[in-house]
Scaffold this active site. Structure first.
Site, PDB file in Angstrom:
ATOM      1  CE  LYS A  33      -1.984  -1.101   3.847  1.00 46.61           C
ATOM      2  NZ  LYS A  33      -1.485  -2.571   4.352  1.00 46.61           N
ATOM      3  NE  ARG A 108      -5.094  -0.838   9.515  1.00 50.83           N
ATOM      4  CZ  ARG A 108      -3.777  -0.827   9.103  1.00 50.83           C
ATOM      5  NH1 ARG A 108      -3.427   0.282   8.533  1.00 50.83           N
ATOM      6  NH2 ARG A 108      -2.929  -1.792   9.302  1.00 50.83           N
ATOM      7  NE  ARG A 148       7.506  -2.345   6.314  1.00 51.27           N
ATOM      8  CZ  ARG A 148       6.235  -2.321   6.438  1.00 51.27           C
ATOM      9  NH1 ARG A 148       5.487  -1.980   5.308  1.00 51.27           N
ATOM     10  NH2 ARG A 148       5.810  -2.815   7.328  1.00 51.27           N
ATOM     11  NE  ARG A 181       5.891  -0.367   9.991  1.00 49.01           N
ATOM     12  CZ  ARG A 181       4.925  -0.598   9.277  1.00 49.01           C
ATOM     13  NH1 ARG A 181       4.628   0.079   8.003  1.00 49.01           N
ATOM     14  NH2 ARG A 181       3.919  -1.234   9.642  1.00 49.01           N
ATOM     15  NE  ARG A 192       1.660  -4.954  11.176  1.00 45.56           N
ATOM     16  CZ  ARG A 192       2.832  -4.732  10.282  1.00 45.56           C
ATOM     17  NH1 ARG A 192       3.828  -5.558  10.878  1.00 45.56           N
ATOM     18  NH2 ARG A 192       2.825  -4.105   9.095  1.00 45.56           N
TER      19      ARG A 192
HETATM   20  P1  AP5 Z   1       4.810  -1.566   1.922  1.00 49.42           P
HETATM   21  O1  AP5 Z   1       4.222  -0.720   0.763  1.00 49.42           O
HETATM   22  O2  AP5 Z   1       5.654  -1.179   3.064  1.00 49.42           O
HETATM   23  O3  AP5 Z   1       3.425  -2.411   2.316  1.00 49.42           O
HETATM   24  P2  AP5 Z   1       2.202  -1.808   3.176  1.00 49.42           P
HETATM   25  O4  AP5 Z   1       0.911  -2.441   2.365  1.00 49.42           O
HETATM   26  O5  AP5 Z   1       2.375  -0.213   3.386  1.00 49.42           O
HETATM   27  O6  AP5 Z   1       2.404  -2.497   4.507  1.00 49.42           O
HETATM   28  P3  AP5 Z   1       2.526  -1.902   5.832  1.00 49.42           P
HETATM   29  O7  AP5 Z   1       3.227  -2.971   6.958  1.00 49.42           O
HETATM   30  O8  AP5 Z   1       2.696  -0.669   6.255  1.00 49.42           O
HETATM   31  O9  AP5 Z   1       0.928  -2.127   6.195  1.00 49.42           O
HETATM   32  P4  AP5 Z   1       0.058  -2.127   7.675  1.00 49.42           P
HETATM   33  O10 AP5 Z   1      -1.197  -2.145   7.155  1.00 49.42           O
HETATM   34  O11 AP5 Z   1       0.335  -3.339   8.424  1.00 49.42           O
HETATM   35  O12 AP5 Z   1       0.716  -0.972   8.391  1.00 49.42           O
HETATM   36  P5  AP5 Z   1       0.487   0.255   8.837  1.00 49.42           P
HETATM   37  O13 AP5 Z   1       1.709   1.381   8.679  1.00 49.42           O
HETATM   38  O14 AP5 Z   1      -0.608   0.942   7.748  1.00 49.42           O
HETATM   39  O15 AP5 Z   1       5.698  -2.913   1.340  1.00 49.42           O
HETATM   40  C1  AP5 Z   1       6.041  -3.841   2.136  1.00 49.42           C
HETATM   41  C2  AP5 Z   1       7.356  -4.276   1.761  1.00 49.42           C
HETATM   42  O16 AP5 Z   1       7.507  -5.091   0.447  1.00 49.42           O
HETATM   43  C3  AP5 Z   1       8.478  -3.334   1.386  1.00 49.42           C
HETATM   44  O17 AP5 Z   1       9.999  -3.577   1.881  1.00 49.42           O
HETATM   45  C4  AP5 Z   1       8.487  -3.071  -0.214  1.00 49.42           C
HETATM   46  O18 AP5 Z   1       9.741  -2.453  -0.513  1.00 49.42           O
HETATM   47  C5  AP5 Z   1       8.114  -4.342  -0.505  1.00 49.42           C
HETATM   48  N1  AP5 Z   1       7.372  -4.393  -1.861  1.00 49.42           N
HETATM   49  C6  AP5 Z   1       6.140  -3.537  -1.912  1.00 49.42           C
HETATM   50  N2  AP5 Z   1       5.795  -3.797  -3.014  1.00 49.42           N
HETATM   51  C7  AP5 Z   1       6.507  -4.914  -3.993  1.00 49.42           C
HETATM   52  C8  AP5 Z   1       6.503  -5.566  -4.942  1.00 49.42           C
HETATM   53  N3  AP5 Z   1       5.491  -5.215  -6.039  1.00 49.42           N
HETATM   54  N4  AP5 Z   1       7.338  -6.540  -5.184  1.00 49.42           N
HETATM   55  C9  AP5 Z   1       8.425  -6.578  -4.144  1.00 49.42           C
HETATM   56  N5  AP5 Z   1       8.474  -6.441  -3.164  1.00 49.42           N
HETATM   57  C10 AP5 Z   1       7.672  -5.288  -2.902  1.00 49.42           C
HETATM   58  O19 AP5 Z   1      -0.193   0.295  10.250  1.00 49.42           O
HETATM   59  C11 AP5 Z   1       0.640  -0.113  11.482  1.00 49.42           C
HETATM   60  C12 AP5 Z   1      -0.142  -0.099  12.599  1.00 49.42           C
HETATM   61  O20 AP5 Z   1      -0.455   1.262  12.971  1.00 49.42           O
HETATM   62  C13 AP5 Z   1      -1.316  -0.804  12.672  1.00 49.42           C
HETATM   63  O21 AP5 Z   1      -1.127  -2.389  12.812  1.00 49.42           O
HETATM   64  C14 AP5 Z   1      -2.313  -0.183  13.652  1.00 49.42           C
HETATM   65  O22 AP5 Z   1      -1.774  -0.580  15.045  1.00 49.42           O
HETATM   66  C15 AP5 Z   1      -2.041   1.391  13.384  1.00 49.42           C
HETATM   67  N6  AP5 Z   1      -2.861   1.890  12.388  1.00 49.42           N
HETATM   68  C16 AP5 Z   1      -2.726   2.373  11.099  1.00 49.42           C
HETATM   69  N7  AP5 Z   1      -3.725   2.872  10.347  1.00 49.42           N
HETATM   70  C17 AP5 Z   1      -4.638   2.413  11.292  1.00 49.42           C
HETATM   71  C18 AP5 Z   1      -6.133   2.671  11.416  1.00 49.42           C
HETATM   72  N8  AP5 Z   1      -6.612   3.320  10.194  1.00 49.42           N
HETATM   73  N9  AP5 Z   1      -6.872   2.326  12.430  1.00 49.42           N
HETATM   74  C19 AP5 Z   1      -6.551   1.807  13.412  1.00 49.42           C
HETATM   75  N10 AP5 Z   1      -5.021   1.789  13.684  1.00 49.42           N
HETATM   76  C20 AP5 Z   1      -4.361   1.901  12.529  1.00 49.42           C
HETATM   77 MG    MG Z   2       2.290   1.028   5.074  1.00 49.65          MG
END
Ligand code: AP5
Ligand code: MG
Length: 238
Positions: A33, A108, A148, A181, A192
């Site tokens: 994402k 989410r 990552r 992270r 997660r």
């Molecule tokens: P990346 O682009 O970083 O993936 P992502 O989908 O953004 O993964 P996240 O771990 O950030 O998602 P998440 O939803 O768990 O975390 P968030 O920060 O939102 O890519 C991942 C890896 O793959 C990278 O190394 C990249 O280089 C590689 N990659 C990408 N595309 C590729 C491809 N095509 N081919 C090969 N490699 C590739 O949330 C974290 C925490 O915050 C949550 O657990 C929760 O506690 C809180 N939180 C955040 N938002 C909310 C909300 N709306 N409500 C409540 N709590 C929330």
């Molecule tokens: Mg992310």
């Protein structure tokens, strides 16, 4: 040095001219994402709004929100809806969102989705939401999460296996040392994933039932996934 952009042939003239409006990127942890939101933000010249990044910024600054969120994020659970909704409302009120924005990691829960629908209706948002869900299998997700690394200065995302930086562990864009992270461990990832299955899967069903929804195969190269999302947005906005 400037971050590399999508190849010209990946981005059609229609995609560049499209007024994107609100775009939601949905999908499990690690599907890409953030990576895709950064690519699309460059094409459309609109902001990426990542609730995870905003929360991590609060944790780093030691704010009250950050103190509350740190423990919850460390357990792989979700921060309460009302807190996240208020954070998003404040961000959407900024003027750079007028042509559109990419919501990365929000909504989410069904509660967040219903809040967003109501908020956009109250604000008379000229374009309805377009939701794109990215799909990647479990084994690949685990590899992406554990590999990552991120630049804390510009938030550019790397992966030691699939998207490595040009020189050892520093950002290609600004030379800042890359970091892992705190929640990128196998144990927290598994939690997660459980949270995602129970609380975010209904959000996907919600947008699916509303129509303006597409699913994209996230197991392709970054530019192919981006091309899939651009094509879906063109189709859903036409
Ligand atoms: P990346 O682009 O970083 O993936 P992502 O989908 O953004 O993964 P996240 O771990 O950030 O998602 P998440 O939803 O768990 O975390 P968030 O920060 O939102 O890519 C991942 C890896 O793959 C990278 O190394 C990249 O280089 C590689 N990659 C990408 N595309 C590729 C491809 N095509 N081919 C090969 N490699 C590739 O949330 C974290 C925490 O915050 C949550 O657990 C929760 O506690 C809180 N939180 C955040 N938002 C909310 C909300 N709306 N409500 C409540 N709590 C929330
Ligand atoms: Mg992310």
């Amino acid at each position: 040095m400037k971050a590399p952009s999508l190849e010209e042939d990946t981005v059609s003239a229609v995609s560049r001219k499209l007024i994107p409006g609100p775009i939601l990127l949905l999908g499990a942890p690690g599907v890409g994402k953030g990576t895709q939101a950064q690519e699309l933000a460059k094409v459309w010249k609109i902001p990426q709004i990542s609730t995870g990044d905003i929360l991590r910024g609060n944790v780093a600054r030691g704010t009250e929100v950050g103190k509350l969120a740190k423990e919850i994020m460390g357990r792989g659970e979700l921060v309460p809806d009302d807190l996240v909704n208020r954070m998003v409302a404040a961000r959407l009120a900024e003027p750079d969102t007028s042509e559109g924005y990419i919501l990365d990691g929000f909504p989410r829960t069904l509660g967040q989705a219903e809040w967003l629908d109501k908020h956009l209706a109250e604000e008379n948002s000229p374009l309805p939401v377009v939701a794109v869900s990215i799909r990647v299998g479990y084994t690949q997700l685990l590899r992406r999460i554990t590999g990552r690394r991120t630049c804390l200065a510009c938030q550019h995302i790397y992966n030691v296996y699939t998207q490595p930086p040009k020189s050892a562990m520093v950002c290609d864009v600004d030379g800042t040392p890359l970091v892992q992270r705190a929640d990128d461990t196998e144990r927290v990832f598994e939690e997660r994933m459980r949270t995602y299955e129970s609380q975010t899967t209904p959000v996907i069903e919600h947008y699916h039932s509303l129509g303006r929804f597409a699913e994209v195969d996230g197991e392709q190269a970054v530019d192919r996934v981006a091309a899939g999302i651009l094509a879906a947005a063109e189709r859903l906005r036409s």
